[in-house]
Enzyme design. Sequence first.
Site, PDB file in Angstrom:
ATOM      1  N   ARG A  16       1.045  41.228  15.566  1.00 23.42           N
ATOM      2  CA  ARG A  16      -0.396  41.279  15.301  1.00 23.42           C
ATOM      3  C   ARG A  16      -1.111  42.486  15.910  1.00 23.42           C
ATOM      4  NH1 ARG A  16      -3.671  36.495  16.672  1.00 23.42           N
ATOM      5  NH2 ARG A  16      -2.020  35.545  17.915  1.00 23.42           N
ATOM      6  N   GLY A 146       1.655  24.898  24.032  1.00 23.45           N
ATOM      7  CA  GLY A 146       2.442  23.750  24.448  1.00 23.45           C
ATOM      8  C   GLY A 146       1.540  22.782  25.217  1.00 23.45           C
TER       9      GLY A 146
HETATM   10  C1  UD1 Z   1       4.846  29.797  24.926  1.00 24.84           C
HETATM   11  C2  UD1 Z   1       5.180  28.379  25.378  1.00 24.84           C
HETATM   12  C3  UD1 Z   1       3.965  27.508  25.201  1.00 24.84           C
HETATM   13  C4  UD1 Z   1       2.783  28.077  25.956  1.00 24.84           C
HETATM   14  C5  UD1 Z   1       2.530  29.501  25.508  1.00 24.84           C
HETATM   15  C6  UD1 Z   1       1.483  30.142  26.358  1.00 24.84           C
HETATM   16  C7  UD1 Z   1       7.547  28.163  24.897  1.00 24.84           C
HETATM   17  C8  UD1 Z   1       8.559  27.585  24.012  1.00 24.84           C
HETATM   18  N1  UD1 Z   1       6.282  27.906  24.607  1.00 24.84           N
HETATM   19  O1  UD1 Z   1       4.500  29.758  23.567  1.00 24.84           O
HETATM   20  O2  UD1 Z   1       4.246  26.203  25.685  1.00 24.84           O
HETATM   21  O3  UD1 Z   1       1.635  27.272  25.734  1.00 24.84           O
HETATM   22  O4  UD1 Z   1       3.722  30.272  25.661  1.00 24.84           O
HETATM   23  O5  UD1 Z   1       1.134  31.374  25.819  1.00 24.84           O
HETATM   24  O6  UD1 Z   1       7.882  28.816  25.875  1.00 24.84           O
HETATM   25  N2  UD1 Z   1       9.440  36.175  24.387  1.00 24.84           N
HETATM   26  C9  UD1 Z   1      10.650  36.807  24.597  1.00 24.84           C
HETATM   27  N3  UD1 Z   1      11.732  36.425  23.854  1.00 24.84           N
HETATM   28  C10 UD1 Z   1      11.663  35.436  22.932  1.00 24.84           C
HETATM   29  C11 UD1 Z   1      10.426  34.786  22.727  1.00 24.84           C
HETATM   30  C12 UD1 Z   1       9.332  35.181  23.468  1.00 24.84           C
HETATM   31  O7  UD1 Z   1      10.749  37.701  25.442  1.00 24.84           O
HETATM   32  O8  UD1 Z   1      12.692  35.158  22.317  1.00 24.84           O
HETATM   33  C13 UD1 Z   1       8.286  36.576  25.191  1.00 24.84           C
HETATM   34  C14 UD1 Z   1       7.149  37.109  24.368  1.00 24.84           C
HETATM   35  O9  UD1 Z   1       7.263  38.516  24.220  1.00 24.84           O
HETATM   36  C15 UD1 Z   1       5.957  36.740  25.229  1.00 24.84           C
HETATM   37  C16 UD1 Z   1       6.386  35.450  25.906  1.00 24.84           C
HETATM   38  O10 UD1 Z   1       7.785  35.429  25.821  1.00 24.84           O
HETATM   39  O11 UD1 Z   1       5.724  37.714  26.222  1.00 24.84           O
HETATM   40  C17 UD1 Z   1       5.799  34.204  25.260  1.00 24.84           C
HETATM   41  O12 UD1 Z   1       6.164  34.200  23.909  1.00 24.84           O
HETATM   42  P1  UD1 Z   1       5.200  33.634  22.800  1.00 24.84           P
HETATM   43  O13 UD1 Z   1       5.886  33.689  21.505  1.00 24.84           O
HETATM   44  O14 UD1 Z   1       3.863  34.249  22.937  1.00 24.84           O
HETATM   45  O15 UD1 Z   1       5.059  32.115  23.316  1.00 24.84           O
HETATM   46  P2  UD1 Z   1       5.039  30.809  22.474  1.00 24.84           P
HETATM   47  O16 UD1 Z   1       6.433  30.445  22.139  1.00 24.84           O
HETATM   48  O17 UD1 Z   1       4.030  30.916  21.432  1.00 24.84           O
END
Ligand code: UD1
Length: 468
Positions: A16, A146
Amino acid sequence: MAEVDVVIMAAGKGTRMKSKLPKVLHTLAGRALLAHVVDTASSLQPRNVVVITGHGATEVEAALPGYICDGAEFSVNFARQEPQLGTGHAVQQALPFLPDDAGVVVVLSGDVPLTQVATLRQLVAASGGDKLALLTLELPNPTGYGRIERNGDAVQAIVEHKDATEAQREIREIYSGIMAAPAARLRTWLARLDNRNAQAEYYLTDIVKMAVADGVPVVAHKITDEVQVAGVNSPVQLAELERAYQRQQAVALMEQGVRLADPARLDVRGSLVCGQDVSIDVNCVFEGTVTLGEGVKIGANCVIANASIAAGAIVHPFTHIDGEKAGVTVGADARIGPFARLRPGAVLGADVHIGNFVEVKNSTLGTGAKANHLAYLGDATVGARVNFGAGSITANYDGVNKHRTVIGDDVHVGSNCVLVAPITVGAGGTVGGGSTLTKDAPDGVLSVARGRQVAITGWKRPVKKAQP
Ligand code: UD1
Ligand code: CA
Protein backbone atom coordinates in the site's frame (compact mmCIF):
# COMPACT_ATOMS: atom_id res chain seq x y z
CA MET A 1 15.82 -8.00 34.89
CA ALA A 2 16.18 -10.87 32.47
CA GLU A 3 18.55 -10.62 29.51
CA VAL A 4 16.79 -9.31 26.39
CA ASP A 5 17.05 -10.21 22.72
CA VAL A 6 15.02 -8.33 20.11
CA VAL A 7 13.47 -9.59 16.87
CA ILE A 8 12.34 -6.91 14.42
CA MET A 9 10.03 -8.17 11.67
CA ALA A 10 10.66 -6.29 8.43
CA ALA A 11 10.09 -8.79 5.64
CA GLY A 12 6.62 -7.67 4.56
CA LYS A 13 6.00 -6.04 1.23
CA GLY A 14 4.24 -2.81 2.08
CA THR A 15 2.14 -2.92 -1.08
CA ARG A 16 0.00 0.00 0.00
CA MET A 17 2.98 2.37 0.07
CA LYS A 18 2.95 2.03 -3.76
CA SER A 19 6.69 2.68 -3.73
CA LYS A 20 9.86 1.06 -5.03
CA LEU A 21 11.51 1.76 -1.68
CA PRO A 22 11.05 -1.02 0.93
CA LYS A 23 8.46 0.17 3.45
CA VAL A 24 10.75 0.20 6.48
CA LEU A 25 13.17 2.55 4.68
CA HIS A 26 10.55 5.28 4.30
CA THR A 27 11.39 8.10 6.65
CA LEU A 28 9.73 9.65 9.65
CA ALA A 29 11.36 12.81 11.01
CA GLY A 30 14.14 12.33 8.50
CA ARG A 31 15.06 8.78 9.63
CA ALA A 32 14.02 5.41 8.25
CA LEU A 33 11.15 3.77 10.12
CA LEU A 34 13.45 0.85 10.85
CA ALA A 35 16.03 3.22 12.34
CA HIS A 36 13.47 4.40 14.90
CA VAL A 37 12.71 0.81 15.84
CA VAL A 38 16.41 -0.13 16.10
CA ASP A 39 16.96 2.94 18.30
CA THR A 40 14.15 1.96 20.62
CA ALA A 41 15.41 -1.63 20.69
CA SER A 42 18.93 -0.52 21.55
CA SER A 43 17.64 1.37 24.58
CA LEU A 44 16.63 -1.99 26.04
CA GLN A 45 20.34 -2.92 26.08
CA PRO A 46 19.68 -6.19 24.26
CA ARG A 47 22.26 -8.89 23.63
CA ASN A 48 21.14 -9.37 20.03
CA VAL A 49 18.94 -7.56 17.57
CA VAL A 50 17.75 -9.80 14.74
CA VAL A 51 16.12 -8.09 11.78
CA ILE A 52 13.92 -10.32 9.62
CA THR A 53 14.25 -9.21 6.00
CA GLY A 54 12.51 -10.42 2.86
CA HIS A 55 11.06 -7.89 0.43
CA GLY A 56 13.88 -5.50 -0.51
CA ALA A 57 16.24 -7.44 1.78
CA THR A 58 19.43 -6.25 0.08
CA GLU A 59 18.45 -2.60 0.39
CA VAL A 60 17.26 -2.92 3.97
CA GLU A 61 20.40 -4.81 5.02
CA ALA A 62 22.64 -2.26 3.31
CA ALA A 63 20.90 0.66 5.02
CA LEU A 64 20.93 -0.72 8.53
CA PRO A 65 24.56 -0.21 9.63
CA GLY A 66 23.96 3.53 9.29
CA TYR A 67 21.35 3.37 12.06
CA ILE A 68 23.46 1.70 14.66
CA CYS A 69 25.23 4.17 16.84
CA ASP A 70 28.93 3.74 17.40
CA GLY A 71 29.86 1.57 20.31
CA ALA A 72 26.56 -0.32 20.37
CA GLU A 73 27.05 -3.27 22.68
CA PHE A 74 24.67 -5.60 20.92
CA SER A 75 25.16 -7.66 17.81
CA VAL A 76 22.92 -7.09 14.80
CA ASN A 77 22.01 -9.99 12.57
CA PHE A 78 19.83 -10.38 9.54
CA ALA A 79 17.69 -13.41 8.98
CA ARG A 80 16.11 -13.67 5.58
CA GLN A 81 12.57 -14.91 5.35
CA GLU A 82 11.83 -16.15 1.85
CA PRO A 83 8.99 -16.64 1.12
CA GLN A 84 7.01 -14.77 3.78
CA LEU A 85 4.71 -17.31 5.38
CA GLY A 86 3.48 -15.26 8.32
CA THR A 87 4.68 -13.63 11.52
CA GLY A 88 5.34 -16.97 13.27
CA HIS A 89 7.43 -18.10 10.33
CA ALA A 90 9.26 -14.75 10.48
CA VAL A 91 10.28 -15.22 14.11
CA GLN A 92 11.30 -18.83 13.40
CA GLN A 93 14.01 -17.44 11.10
CA ALA A 94 15.55 -15.57 14.06
CA LEU A 95 16.01 -18.67 16.22
CA PRO A 96 19.59 -19.48 15.13
CA PHE A 97 20.63 -16.09 16.55
CA LEU A 98 18.76 -16.33 19.85
CA PRO A 99 20.25 -17.97 22.93
CA ASP A 100 18.17 -20.88 24.24
CA ASP A 101 18.20 -19.73 27.85
CA ALA A 102 16.30 -17.82 30.51
CA GLY A 103 16.27 -14.62 28.44
CA VAL A 104 13.28 -12.67 27.13
CA VAL A 105 12.64 -12.20 23.42
CA VAL A 106 10.94 -8.92 22.49
CA VAL A 107 9.16 -8.99 19.12
CA LEU A 108 8.79 -5.68 17.28
CA SER A 109 7.79 -4.62 13.77
CA GLY A 110 10.02 -2.49 11.57
CA ASP A 111 7.04 -0.40 10.52
CA VAL A 112 5.90 0.64 14.02
CA PRO A 113 8.20 3.57 14.77
CA LEU A 114 6.85 5.39 17.82
CA THR A 115 6.83 2.82 20.62
CA GLN A 116 8.31 4.27 23.79
CA VAL A 117 11.20 2.55 25.53
CA ALA A 118 9.42 2.85 28.88
CA THR A 119 6.50 0.84 27.48
CA LEU A 120 8.83 -1.93 26.31
CA ARG A 121 10.61 -1.97 29.66
CA GLN A 122 7.23 -2.43 31.36
CA LEU A 123 6.44 -5.25 28.95
CA VAL A 124 9.75 -7.00 29.66
CA ALA A 125 9.13 -6.55 33.39
CA ALA A 126 5.62 -8.00 32.96
CA SER A 127 7.14 -11.05 31.29
CA GLY A 128 9.68 -11.39 34.06
CA GLY A 129 11.39 -14.12 32.05
CA ASP A 130 8.73 -16.75 32.77
CA LYS A 131 5.48 -15.24 31.45
CA LEU A 132 4.25 -14.37 27.99
CA ALA A 133 3.52 -10.63 27.94
CA LEU A 134 1.39 -9.05 25.21
CA LEU A 135 1.09 -5.34 24.52
CA THR A 136 -2.61 -4.64 23.98
CA LEU A 137 -5.02 -1.76 23.71
CA GLU A 138 -8.72 -1.10 23.23
CA LEU A 139 -9.78 0.38 19.92
CA PRO A 140 -13.18 1.78 19.02
CA ASN A 141 -12.77 0.12 15.63
CA PRO A 142 -10.69 -3.05 16.00
CA THR A 143 -11.30 -4.29 12.44
CA GLY A 144 -8.33 -6.15 10.99
CA TYR A 145 -6.49 -6.72 14.27
CA GLY A 146 -5.99 -9.85 16.31
CA ARG A 147 -8.46 -9.87 19.24
CA ILE A 148 -7.53 -10.68 22.84
CA GLU A 149 -9.85 -13.45 23.96
CA ARG A 150 -10.24 -13.73 27.71
CA ASN A 151 -11.92 -16.13 30.06
CA GLY A 152 -12.86 -13.83 32.91
CA ASP A 153 -9.63 -11.91 33.32
CA ALA A 154 -7.31 -14.59 32.02
CA VAL A 155 -6.06 -14.26 28.43
CA GLN A 156 -6.89 -17.43 26.49
CA ALA A 157 -5.88 -16.71 22.90
CA ILE A 158 -5.38 -14.17 20.16
CA VAL A 159 -7.89 -14.64 17.38
CA GLU A 160 -7.01 -13.07 14.04
CA HIS A 161 -9.75 -10.94 12.52
CA LYS A 162 -10.13 -13.19 9.48
CA ASP A 163 -10.55 -16.26 11.68
CA ALA A 164 -12.83 -14.63 14.25
CA THR A 165 -16.49 -15.37 14.78
CA GLU A 166 -19.03 -12.52 14.84
CA ALA A 167 -18.96 -12.64 18.64
CA GLN A 168 -15.13 -12.51 18.74
CA ARG A 169 -15.15 -9.56 16.35
CA GLU A 170 -17.07 -7.61 19.02
CA ILE A 171 -13.96 -7.73 21.24
CA ARG A 172 -12.31 -4.33 21.25
CA GLU A 173 -9.08 -5.28 22.99
CA ILE A 174 -6.52 -5.95 20.27
CA TYR A 175 -3.00 -7.33 20.08
CA SER A 176 -0.57 -4.56 19.12
CA GLY A 177 1.92 -6.85 17.36
CA ILE A 178 4.44 -6.41 20.20
CA MET A 179 5.20 -9.12 22.76
CA ALA A 180 7.85 -10.29 25.23
CA ALA A 181 8.26 -14.07 25.48
CA PRO A 182 10.50 -16.40 27.52
CA ALA A 183 13.19 -17.46 25.03
CA ALA A 184 13.30 -21.20 25.72
CA ARG A 185 9.49 -21.53 25.70
CA LEU A 186 9.18 -19.47 22.52
CA ARG A 187 11.45 -21.93 20.76
CA THR A 188 9.23 -24.89 21.60
CA TRP A 189 6.04 -23.02 20.69
CA LEU A 190 7.36 -21.85 17.32
CA ALA A 191 8.27 -25.44 16.47
CA ARG A 192 4.61 -26.42 16.92
CA LEU A 193 2.97 -23.75 14.74
CA ASP A 194 0.84 -24.75 11.80
CA ASN A 195 -0.89 -22.78 9.07
CA ARG A 196 -4.39 -24.23 9.32
CA ASN A 197 -6.23 -20.90 9.36
CA ALA A 198 -8.07 -18.44 7.12
CA GLN A 199 -4.84 -17.03 5.66
CA ALA A 200 -2.82 -20.27 5.54
CA GLU A 201 -0.08 -18.41 7.45
CA TYR A 202 2.06 -19.37 10.42
CA TYR A 203 0.63 -17.01 13.02
CA LEU A 204 2.96 -15.90 15.80
CA THR A 205 -0.19 -15.15 17.75
CA ASP A 206 -1.01 -18.89 17.98
CA ILE A 207 1.67 -19.22 20.68
CA VAL A 208 -0.78 -17.70 23.16
CA LYS A 209 -2.97 -20.82 23.11
CA MET A 210 0.14 -22.96 23.53
CA ALA A 211 1.30 -20.95 26.53
CA VAL A 212 -2.11 -21.39 28.14
CA ALA A 213 -1.99 -25.14 27.45
CA ASP A 214 1.54 -25.36 28.90
CA GLY A 215 0.46 -23.53 32.05
CA VAL A 216 2.66 -20.50 31.26
CA PRO A 217 0.91 -17.34 32.50
CA VAL A 218 -0.11 -14.89 29.77
CA VAL A 219 -0.27 -11.24 30.82
CA ALA A 220 -1.71 -8.39 28.79
CA HIS A 221 0.00 -5.05 29.32
CA LYS A 222 -2.73 -2.68 28.19
CA ILE A 223 -1.87 0.84 27.12
CA THR A 224 -4.12 3.66 25.86
CA ASP A 225 -1.75 5.56 23.59
CA GLU A 226 -2.51 4.32 20.09
CA VAL A 227 0.40 6.18 18.48
CA GLN A 228 2.88 3.87 20.22
CA VAL A 229 1.63 0.81 18.37
CA ALA A 230 0.45 2.40 15.14
CA GLY A 231 2.01 0.87 12.05
CA VAL A 232 2.71 2.47 8.70
CA ASN A 233 0.97 0.80 5.78
CA SER A 234 0.25 3.78 3.52
CA PRO A 235 1.50 7.29 2.81
CA VAL A 236 -1.52 8.64 4.70
CA GLN A 237 -0.58 6.69 7.84
CA LEU A 238 3.05 7.74 7.47
CA ALA A 239 2.03 11.40 7.36
CA GLU A 240 -0.27 10.96 10.37
CA LEU A 241 2.55 9.48 12.43
CA GLU A 242 4.91 12.20 11.27
CA ARG A 243 2.44 14.82 12.59
CA ALA A 244 2.00 12.92 15.86
CA TYR A 245 5.77 12.77 16.30
CA GLN A 246 6.24 16.44 15.44
CA ARG A 247 3.49 17.39 17.86
CA GLN A 248 5.40 15.53 20.61
CA GLN A 249 8.62 17.39 19.73
CA ALA A 250 6.83 20.74 19.74
CA VAL A 251 5.14 20.09 23.10
CA ALA A 252 8.44 18.98 24.65
CA LEU A 253 10.14 22.18 23.45
CA MET A 254 7.32 24.39 24.71
CA GLU A 255 7.41 22.65 28.08
CA GLN A 256 11.07 23.68 28.29
CA GLY A 257 10.02 27.29 27.63
CA VAL A 258 10.65 27.58 23.90
CA ARG A 259 8.10 29.88 22.24
CA LEU A 260 6.75 28.44 19.03
CA ALA A 261 4.58 30.72 16.90
CA ASP A 262 2.65 27.63 15.84
CA PRO A 263 3.46 24.13 17.14
CA ALA A 264 1.79 22.66 14.05
CA ARG A 265 4.26 24.42 11.79
CA LEU A 266 7.58 23.14 13.17
CA ASP A 267 9.53 20.11 11.99
CA VAL A 268 12.41 18.66 13.98
CA ARG A 269 14.23 15.91 12.12
CA GLY A 270 16.99 15.17 14.56
CA SER A 271 17.83 16.87 17.83
CA LEU A 272 17.10 20.49 18.68
CA VAL A 273 18.53 21.77 21.95
CA CYS A 274 17.40 25.24 23.04
CA GLY A 275 18.52 27.64 25.75
CA GLN A 276 16.15 29.89 27.67
CA ASP A 277 13.88 32.32 25.84
CA VAL A 278 14.33 30.94 22.35
CA SER A 279 11.56 31.83 19.92
CA ILE A 280 10.83 30.17 16.61
CA ASP A 281 8.46 31.57 14.00
CA VAL A 282 6.32 29.46 11.66
CA ASN A 283 7.46 26.90 9.07
CA CYS A 284 10.96 26.19 10.35
CA VAL A 285 12.70 22.87 9.77
CA PHE A 286 15.57 21.66 11.96
CA GLU A 287 17.69 18.73 10.86
CA GLY A 288 20.59 16.77 12.33
CA THR A 289 21.96 18.32 15.50
CA VAL A 290 21.05 21.94 16.12
CA THR A 291 21.77 24.00 19.23
CA LEU A 292 20.18 27.41 19.84
CA GLY A 293 21.61 29.53 22.65
CA GLU A 294 19.72 31.71 25.08
CA GLY A 295 17.42 34.28 23.50
CA VAL A 296 18.00 33.16 19.91
CA LYS A 297 15.22 34.18 17.54
CA ILE A 298 14.51 32.22 14.39
CA GLY A 299 12.37 33.94 11.75
CA ALA A 300 9.75 32.29 9.60
CA ASN A 301 10.61 29.73 6.91
CA CYS A 302 14.16 28.91 7.95
CA VAL A 303 15.81 25.52 7.34
CA ILE A 304 18.65 24.87 9.80
CA ALA A 305 20.75 21.70 9.86
CA ASN A 306 23.79 20.72 11.91
CA ALA A 307 24.47 24.12 13.36
CA SER A 308 25.23 25.78 16.65
CA ILE A 309 23.82 29.28 17.11
CA ALA A 310 25.03 31.25 20.11
CA ALA A 311 23.04 33.37 22.54
CA GLY A 312 21.29 36.46 21.29
CA ALA A 313 21.71 35.69 17.59
CA ILE A 314 18.83 36.49 15.25
CA VAL A 315 18.18 34.46 12.14
CA HIS A 316 15.84 36.37 9.85
CA PRO A 317 13.23 34.69 7.60
CA PHE A 318 14.07 32.41 4.67
CA THR A 319 17.60 31.61 5.82
CA HIS A 320 19.13 28.25 4.91
CA ILE A 321 21.87 26.91 7.14
CA ASP A 322 23.33 23.47 6.47
CA GLY A 323 26.47 22.43 8.32
CA GLU A 324 26.40 18.88 6.88
CA LYS A 325 29.35 17.06 8.50
CA ALA A 326 31.62 20.03 9.22
CA GLY A 327 28.93 22.05 11.02
CA VAL A 328 28.14 25.76 11.10
CA THR A 329 28.80 28.02 14.07
CA VAL A 330 27.07 31.37 14.50
CA GLY A 331 28.47 33.67 17.19
CA ALA A 332 26.62 35.54 19.91
CA ASP A 333 24.37 38.40 18.82
CA ALA A 334 25.01 37.75 15.13
CA ARG A 335 22.39 38.79 12.57
CA ILE A 336 21.78 36.36 9.73
CA GLY A 337 19.46 36.81 6.75
CA PRO A 338 16.88 37.28 5.47
CA PHE A 339 17.67 34.99 2.51
CA ALA A 340 21.17 34.04 3.71
CA ARG A 341 22.91 30.72 3.10
CA LEU A 342 25.47 29.27 5.50
CA ARG A 343 27.25 26.13 4.36
CA PRO A 344 29.61 23.60 5.99
CA GLY A 345 32.53 25.09 7.87
CA ALA A 346 31.05 28.58 8.21
CA VAL A 347 32.33 29.83 11.56
CA LEU A 348 30.96 33.26 12.37
CA GLY A 349 32.18 35.27 15.35
CA ALA A 350 30.13 37.45 17.67
CA ASP A 351 28.17 40.32 16.14
CA VAL A 352 28.74 39.16 12.57
CA HIS A 353 26.11 40.33 10.08
CA ILE A 354 25.28 38.22 7.05
CA GLY A 355 22.59 39.75 4.87
CA ASN A 356 20.40 38.84 1.95
CA PHE A 357 21.73 36.59 -0.81
CA VAL A 358 25.07 36.09 0.91
CA GLU A 359 26.64 32.61 0.87
CA VAL A 360 29.37 31.59 3.31
CA LYS A 361 31.23 28.27 3.04
CA ASN A 362 34.27 26.95 4.91
CA SER A 363 35.12 30.43 6.13
CA THR A 364 35.88 32.05 9.45
CA LEU A 365 34.61 35.57 10.13
CA GLY A 366 36.00 37.60 13.04
CA THR A 367 33.95 39.59 15.52
CA GLY A 368 31.77 42.24 13.95
CA ALA A 369 32.56 41.34 10.33
CA LYS A 370 29.78 42.15 7.88
CA ALA A 371 28.73 40.93 4.45
CA ASN A 372 25.31 42.44 4.03
CA HIS A 373 24.34 41.99 0.41
CA LEU A 374 24.84 39.63 -2.54
CA ALA A 375 28.25 38.17 -1.68
CA TYR A 376 30.19 34.89 -1.64
CA LEU A 377 32.80 34.02 0.95
CA GLY A 378 34.33 30.58 0.34
CA ASP A 379 37.55 29.22 1.89
CA ALA A 380 38.21 32.60 3.47
CA THR A 381 39.65 33.81 6.75
CA VAL A 382 38.07 37.16 7.45
CA GLY A 383 39.32 39.41 10.25
CA ALA A 384 37.36 41.38 12.81
CA ARG A 385 35.24 44.35 11.71
CA VAL A 386 35.79 43.66 8.00
CA ASN A 387 33.14 45.08 5.71
CA PHE A 388 32.70 42.93 2.63
CA GLY A 389 30.83 44.95 0.00
CA ALA A 390 27.76 44.17 -2.03
CA GLY A 391 28.35 41.88 -4.99
CA SER A 392 31.90 40.97 -3.93
CA ILE A 393 33.20 37.42 -3.99
CA THR A 394 36.19 35.27 -3.23
CA ALA A 395 37.16 33.34 -6.37
CA ASN A 396 38.29 30.25 -4.48
CA TYR A 397 38.18 27.66 -7.25
CA ASP A 398 40.49 27.59 -10.27
CA GLY A 399 38.57 24.79 -11.90
CA VAL A 400 40.72 22.12 -10.26
CA ASN A 401 41.77 23.19 -6.78
CA LYS A 402 40.37 25.41 -4.03
CA HIS A 403 42.47 28.21 -2.59
CA ARG A 404 42.27 30.40 0.48
CA THR A 405 41.58 34.10 0.82
CA VAL A 406 42.88 35.90 3.90
CA ILE A 407 41.39 39.28 4.77
CA GLY A 408 43.00 41.12 7.71
CA ASP A 409 41.18 42.97 10.48
CA ASP A 410 39.40 46.22 9.61
CA VAL A 411 39.60 45.73 5.84
CA HIS A 412 36.98 47.43 3.72
CA VAL A 413 36.19 45.61 0.49
CA GLY A 414 34.13 47.78 -1.85
CA SER A 415 31.28 46.61 -4.03
CA ASN A 416 31.57 44.16 -6.90
CA CYS A 417 35.14 43.01 -6.16
CA VAL A 418 36.70 39.67 -7.07
CA LEU A 419 39.47 38.41 -4.77
CA VAL A 420 41.25 35.71 -6.78
CA ALA A 421 42.63 33.17 -4.30
CA PRO A 422 45.19 32.39 -3.04
CA ILE A 423 45.39 35.99 -1.89
CA THR A 424 45.84 38.11 1.21
CA VAL A 425 44.44 41.57 1.84
CA GLY A 426 46.48 43.16 4.63
CA ALA A 427 44.87 44.54 7.78
CA GLY A 428 43.30 47.98 7.49
CA GLY A 429 43.44 47.90 3.69
CA THR A 430 40.72 49.14 1.37
CA VAL A 431 39.82 47.50 -1.91
CA GLY A 432 38.30 49.89 -4.44
CA GLY A 433 34.89 48.96 -5.83
CA GLY A 434 34.95 46.87 -9.00
CA SER A 435 38.50 45.59 -8.43
CA THR A 436 39.67 42.16 -9.48
CA LEU A 437 42.65 41.45 -7.21
CA THR A 438 45.07 38.72 -8.29
CA LYS A 439 48.01 39.79 -6.09
CA ASP A 440 48.31 40.32 -2.34
CA ALA A 441 47.20 43.79 -1.21
CA PRO A 442 49.42 45.42 1.42
CA ASP A 443 48.23 46.55 4.88
CA GLY A 444 46.65 49.91 5.27
CA VAL A 445 46.56 51.04 1.61
CA LEU A 446 43.91 51.50 -1.05
CA SER A 447 44.23 48.78 -3.69
CA VAL A 448 42.45 49.33 -6.96
CA ALA A 449 42.57 46.93 -9.91
CA ARG A 450 40.17 47.95 -12.65
CA GLY A 451 40.12 49.88 -15.91
CA ARG A 452 40.55 53.59 -15.30
CA GLN A 453 37.60 55.79 -16.11
CA VAL A 454 38.05 57.80 -19.30
CA ALA A 455 35.99 60.67 -20.72
CA ILE A 456 35.62 60.54 -24.51
CA THR A 457 34.52 63.85 -25.91
CA GLY A 458 32.78 64.24 -29.26
CA TRP A 459 31.46 60.67 -29.22
CA LYS A 460 28.01 60.35 -30.82
CA ARG A 461 25.30 57.87 -29.97
CA PRO A 462 24.04 55.88 -32.97
CA VAL A 463 20.78 57.16 -34.51
CA LYS A 464 17.95 55.07 -35.89
CA LYS A 465 18.21 54.48 -39.66
CA ALA A 466 15.27 55.70 -41.80
CA GLN A 467 13.08 52.85 -43.17
CA PRO A 468 13.35 52.48 -47.02
C1 UD1 B 1 -0.37 -8.90 13.14
C2 UD1 B 1 -0.96 -9.82 14.20
C3 UD1 B 1 -2.24 -9.23 14.71
C4 UD1 B 1 -2.00 -7.83 15.25
C5 UD1 B 1 -1.37 -6.97 14.18
C6 UD1 B 1 -0.96 -5.65 14.73
C7 UD1 B 1 -0.24 -12.03 13.50
C8 UD1 B 1 -0.63 -13.30 12.89
N1 UD1 B 1 -1.17 -11.11 13.61
O1 UD1 B 1 -1.29 -8.80 12.08
O2 UD1 B 1 -2.75 -10.04 15.75
O3 UD1 B 1 -3.23 -7.26 15.68
O4 UD1 B 1 -0.18 -7.60 13.70
O5 UD1 B 1 -0.56 -4.81 13.70
O6 UD1 B 1 0.90 -11.87 13.92
N2 UD1 B 1 5.98 -9.81 8.56
C9 UD1 B 1 7.11 -10.51 8.20
N3 UD1 B 1 6.97 -11.73 7.60
C10 UD1 B 1 5.75 -12.27 7.35
C11 UD1 B 1 4.60 -11.55 7.74
C12 UD1 B 1 4.75 -10.32 8.34
O7 UD1 B 1 8.24 -10.05 8.42
O8 UD1 B 1 5.72 -13.38 6.81
C13 UD1 B 1 6.14 -8.51 9.23
C14 UD1 B 1 5.53 -7.38 8.45
O9 UD1 B 1 6.49 -6.80 7.58
C15 UD1 B 1 5.17 -6.42 9.57
C16 UD1 B 1 4.84 -7.33 10.74
O10 UD1 B 1 5.44 -8.56 10.44
O11 UD1 B 1 6.27 -5.61 9.93
C17 UD1 B 1 3.34 -7.52 10.95
O12 UD1 B 1 2.79 -8.01 9.76
P1 UD1 B 1 1.34 -7.60 9.30
O13 UD1 B 1 1.01 -8.33 8.07
O14 UD1 B 1 1.21 -6.13 9.32
O15 UD1 B 1 0.49 -8.16 10.55
P2 UD1 B 1 -0.88 -8.89 10.53
O16 UD1 B 1 -0.65 -10.31 10.20
O17 UD1 B 1 -1.84 -8.10 9.78
CA1 CA C 1 -0.69 -5.00 9.82
